[in-house]
Design a protein around this motif. Structure first.
Motif, PDB file in Angstrom:
ATOM      1  N   ARG A 352       0.825  -1.126   0.149  1.00 13.32           N
ATOM      2  CA  ARG A 352       0.117   0.045  -0.081  1.00 13.32           C
ATOM      3  C   ARG A 352       0.888   1.387   0.051  1.00 13.32           C
ATOM      4  O   ARG A 352       0.604   2.236  -0.684  1.00 13.32           O
ATOM      5  CB  ARG A 352      -0.797  -0.024   1.166  1.00 13.32           C
ATOM      6  CG  ARG A 352      -2.053  -1.183   1.212  1.00 13.32           C
ATOM      7  CD  ARG A 352      -2.813  -1.037   2.360  1.00 13.32           C
ATOM      8  NE  ARG A 352      -3.624  -2.513   2.301  1.00 13.32           N
ATOM      9  CZ  ARG A 352      -4.720  -2.387   1.517  1.00 13.32           C
ATOM     10  NH1 ARG A 352      -5.363  -1.595   0.789  1.00 13.32           N
ATOM     11  NH2 ARG A 352      -5.395  -3.631   1.721  1.00 13.32           N
ATOM     12  N   LEU A 353       1.873   1.096   0.846  1.00 14.07           N
ATOM     13  CA  LEU A 353       2.707   2.526   0.768  1.00 14.07           C
ATOM     14  C   LEU A 353       3.282   2.691  -0.590  1.00 14.07           C
ATOM     15  O   LEU A 353       3.610   3.826  -0.895  1.00 14.07           O
ATOM     16  CB  LEU A 353       3.907   2.247   2.032  1.00 14.07           C
ATOM     17  CG  LEU A 353       3.283   2.452   3.445  1.00 14.07           C
ATOM     18  CD1 LEU A 353       4.499   1.910   4.393  1.00 14.07           C
ATOM     19  CD2 LEU A 353       2.877   3.878   3.546  1.00 14.07           C
ATOM     20  N   ARG A 354       3.897   1.758  -1.165  1.00 14.08           N
ATOM     21  CA  ARG A 354       4.408   1.723  -2.586  1.00 14.08           C
ATOM     22  C   ARG A 354       3.448   2.338  -3.654  1.00 14.08           C
ATOM     23  O   ARG A 354       3.880   3.287  -4.287  1.00 14.08           O
ATOM     24  CB  ARG A 354       4.818   0.486  -3.036  1.00 14.08           C
ATOM     25  CG  ARG A 354       6.205  -0.161  -2.379  1.00 14.08           C
ATOM     26  CD  ARG A 354       6.924  -1.302  -3.250  1.00 14.08           C
ATOM     27  NE  ARG A 354       6.139  -2.563  -3.283  1.00 14.08           N
ATOM     28  CZ  ARG A 354       6.249  -3.450  -2.647  1.00 14.08           C
ATOM     29  NH1 ARG A 354       7.265  -3.550  -1.677  1.00 14.08           N
ATOM     30  NH2 ARG A 354       5.470  -4.395  -2.756  1.00 14.08           N
ATOM     31  N   ARG A 355       2.338   1.711  -3.570  1.00 13.38           N
ATOM     32  CA  ARG A 355       1.142   2.470  -4.646  1.00 13.38           C
ATOM     33  C   ARG A 355       0.871   3.818  -4.085  1.00 13.38           C
ATOM     34  O   ARG A 355       0.790   4.511  -5.291  1.00 13.38           O
ATOM     35  CB  ARG A 355      -0.156   1.404  -4.310  1.00 13.38           C
ATOM     36  CG  ARG A 355       0.087   0.183  -4.946  1.00 13.38           C
ATOM     37  CD  ARG A 355      -1.100  -0.813  -4.807  1.00 13.38           C
ATOM     38  NE  ARG A 355      -1.037  -1.995  -5.151  1.00 13.38           N
ATOM     39  CZ  ARG A 355      -2.140  -3.014  -5.260  1.00 13.38           C
ATOM     40  NH1 ARG A 355      -3.249  -2.618  -4.273  1.00 13.38           N
ATOM     41  NH2 ARG A 355      -1.999  -4.359  -5.825  1.00 13.38           N
ATOM     42  N   LEU A 356       1.043   4.336  -3.159  1.00  8.67           N
ATOM     43  CA  LEU A 356       0.775   5.519  -2.824  1.00  8.67           C
ATOM     44  C   LEU A 356       2.003   6.421  -2.767  1.00  8.67           C
ATOM     45  O   LEU A 356       1.961   7.498  -2.574  1.00  8.67           O
ATOM     46  CB  LEU A 356       0.383   5.707  -1.310  1.00  8.67           C
ATOM     47  CG  LEU A 356      -1.248   5.010  -1.090  1.00  8.67           C
ATOM     48  CD1 LEU A 356      -1.661   4.787   0.319  1.00  8.67           C
ATOM     49  CD2 LEU A 356      -2.361   5.870  -1.638  1.00  8.67           C
ATOM     50  N   GLY A 357       3.046   5.942  -3.239  1.00 11.76           N
ATOM     51  CA  GLY A 357       4.397   6.595  -3.387  1.00 11.76           C
ATOM     52  C   GLY A 357       4.904   7.159  -1.951  1.00 11.76           C
ATOM     53  O   GLY A 357       5.480   8.449  -1.938  1.00 11.76           O
ATOM     54  N   LEU A 358       4.672   6.528  -0.879  1.00 13.79           N
ATOM     55  CA  LEU A 358       4.993   7.035   0.331  1.00 13.79           C
ATOM     56  C   LEU A 358       6.093   6.256   0.995  1.00 13.79           C
ATOM     57  O   LEU A 358       6.485   6.771   2.148  1.00 13.79           O
ATOM     58  CB  LEU A 358       3.840   6.685   1.445  1.00 13.79           C
ATOM     59  CG  LEU A 358       2.642   7.601   1.017  1.00 13.79           C
ATOM     60  CD1 LEU A 358       1.521   7.151   2.103  1.00 13.79           C
ATOM     61  CD2 LEU A 358       2.992   8.947   1.423  1.00 13.79           C
ATOM     62  N   GLY A 359       6.664   5.102  -0.021  1.00  7.96           N
ATOM     63  CA  GLY A 359       7.919   4.502   0.807  1.00  7.96           C
ATOM     64  C   GLY A 359       8.030   3.260  -0.198  1.00  7.96           C
ATOM     65  O   GLY A 359       7.689   3.296  -1.385  1.00  7.96           O
ATOM     66  N   SER A 360       8.850   2.250   0.374  1.00  7.38           N
ATOM     67  CA  SER A 360       9.248   1.191  -0.272  1.00  7.38           C
ATOM     68  C   SER A 360       9.674  -0.047   0.488  1.00  7.38           C
ATOM     69  O   SER A 360       9.279   0.199   1.683  1.00  7.38           O
ATOM     70  CB  SER A 360      10.581   1.335  -1.249  1.00  7.38           C
ATOM     71  OG  SER A 360      11.567   1.844  -0.438  1.00  7.38           O
ATOM     72  N   ALA A 361      10.039  -1.098   0.076  1.00  9.66           N
ATOM     73  CA  ALA A 361      10.270  -2.280   0.956  1.00  9.66           C
ATOM     74  C   ALA A 361      11.417  -3.021   0.407  1.00  9.66           C
ATOM     75  O   ALA A 361      11.822  -3.003  -0.691  1.00  9.66           O
ATOM     76  CB  ALA A 361       9.199  -3.218   0.865  1.00  9.66           C
ATOM     77  N   LEU A 362      12.218  -3.669   1.204  1.00 10.20           N
ATOM     78  CA  LEU A 362      13.234  -4.542   0.909  1.00 10.20           C
ATOM     79  C   LEU A 362      12.987  -5.941   1.694  1.00 10.20           C
ATOM     80  O   LEU A 362      12.618  -5.967   2.905  1.00 10.20           O
ATOM     81  CB  LEU A 362      14.389  -4.155   1.507  1.00 10.20           C
ATOM     82  CG  LEU A 362      15.313  -2.969   0.511  1.00 10.20           C
ATOM     83  CD1 LEU A 362      16.516  -2.568   1.377  1.00 10.20           C
ATOM     84  CD2 LEU A 362      15.597  -3.537  -0.794  1.00 10.20           C
TER      85      LEU A 362
END
Length: 417
Positions: A352-362
């Motif tokens: 959800r954060l990636r889709r909203l452009g608010l963060g990323s993940a590893l």
């Protein structure tokens, strides 16, 4: 009206219930909370009557289980603990609930409250604090890090999720639940993720811009904003050492792997090396001993706890496991988030954060100093991400899910009467 609240889980699951209880008490309601024993001090700080479910030792044994932090194996560990609290929850409600005088507010995993509703007919609001707990064919959540390709149709994703019910969640949760229901003369539950929704009211405590409502969500669901919930945490203010550290230099990076995590040593070692690679200061938040290296450079500080509502607005970014409580506080602070997901809802929040452009993940296997540093640099140097974070902060300032949540709860007064 007396309100009984039941919350089972870690800080991110229980703190919203303590805040709800405190606000309902301020509105003149009599409240009592049942939750795992370690949360007694937080309830006392909020002035909320508390019933301990299990002991602190029980909770520690549960949190110490190595398999708890493995996405699929952790389901069995979690439901073993949850099942141990089902009958005590039911017995507490059966002994204290009074028809016409009381309503019950239960977290998703307070299965004893749902059993009590089925057996006793008590009014119940089920509270889902994270979107992953709500099924949908139109926007299926990411279950436990299941690596499904992005091109798969949503209905196929939902069908695979139903398979998780049959082969993972059901076998872990239903045998113990149905044995207890059998002792009460109740029929067995066939599918947990359908049954755990109260047929009277379901309260979704996450914002609609973060998780848009879906046409196949339960008709009795009411969605409100995030009830930011750290004011009754382990401390009311920043410690003097932390305040001095924040005042002494540039805003740091914040690293946390969750309140219940007992196996975060590698995460925090990588955090220290990432700060060195970036030339940035860092704060490591870890309540348990043995998580953080004993020797830290001067630009890195370890604290056991800090209220995020005060800390995160003074940080550049937060790197964390992906718990919904941390996600919400970072949204309110308007800072980027790098998620290193472990289990439960973490993978869904990361998406959800990636889709909203608010963060990323590893992935935790890819969380190395070089990759983490590169990703943090990207997050802090991309104007679109910083603008999205600022917009999220403005949205969080304009909405508070707490009043709407309490209004929804109080609307059941007529049912209780």
């Amino acid at each position: 009206m007396k309100v009984f609240l039941v919350a089972i889980g870690s800080h991110g699951d229980v703190l919203p219930f303590i805040v709800l209880a405190a606000e309902l008490k301020r509105r003149g309601r009599t409240v009592a909370l049942a939750a795992p024993a370690p949360f007694a001090a937080m309830a006392a700080r909020a002035g909320v009557a508390f019933e301990a479910l299990g002991t602190c030792e029980d909770f520690d044994r549960f949190a110490d289980e190595p398999d708890l932090w493995r996405p699929w194996r952790g389901v069995e560990v979690a439901f073993r603990f949850i099942s141990s609290l089902t009958e005590p929850t039911y017995r507490w409600l059966a002994a204290n609930w009074r028809p016409g005088e009381s309503v019950v507010i239960g977290s998703t995993l307070s299965l004893g409250a749902r059993v009590a509703q089925d057996k006793l007919g008590l009014p119940l609001v089920t509270v889902h604090v994270m979107p992953v707990l709500v099924e949908s064919r139109h926007a299926p959540p990411v279950l436990l890090g299941l690596p499904l390709p992005a091109y798969l149709p949503n209905q196929l994703r939902h069908w695979i999720g139903r398979g998780a019910d049959k082969y993972v969640i059901g076998p872990a949760a239903l045998p113990a639940l149905n044995r207890f229901r059998g002792t009460l003369g109740l029929p067995p539950v066939r599918r947990l993720r359908h049954w755990w929704n109260s047929p009277q009211r379901v309260l979704l405590t996450f914002a609609d811009w973060y998780a848009p409502p879906q046409p196949d969500w339960p008709a009795q669901a009411v969605q409100v904003g995030f009830p930011l919930a750290d004011r009754f945490g382990d401390a009311d203010d920043l410690s003097p050492d932390l305040a001095a550290f924040l005042d002494a230099g540039e805003p740091p990076l914040a690293f946390t792997y969750g309140s219940a995590m007992r196996r975060g040593r590698a995460f925090f070692e990588t955090a220290v090396r990432t700060c060195a690679r970036l030339g940035r200061r860092g704060i490591l938040l870890a309540p348990q001993s043995g998580q953080v290296p004993s020797e830290l450079p001067t630009q890195v500080l370890h604290v056991s706890y800090a209220p995020f509502s005060q800390l995160l607005p003074r940080c550049r970014a937060v790197i964390h496991h992906g718990g919904i409580g941390t996600v919400a506080q970072a949204l309110a602070a308007g800072i980027p988030q790098l998620i290193v997901p472990v289990a439960v809802d973490h993978f869904d929040e990361a998406q959800r954060l990636r889709r909203l452009g608010l963060g990323s993940a590893l992935n935790h296997r890819h969380f190395t100093p070089s990759r983490a540093a590169a990703e943090i640099r990207r997050l802090l140097s991309t104007p679109e991400i910083l603008q999205a974070c600022a917009a999220a902060r403005a949205r969080m300032m304009d909405s508070n899910g707490l009043p709407a949540a309490c209004d929804t709860i109080e609307s059941l007064q007529a049912v209780a009467a």
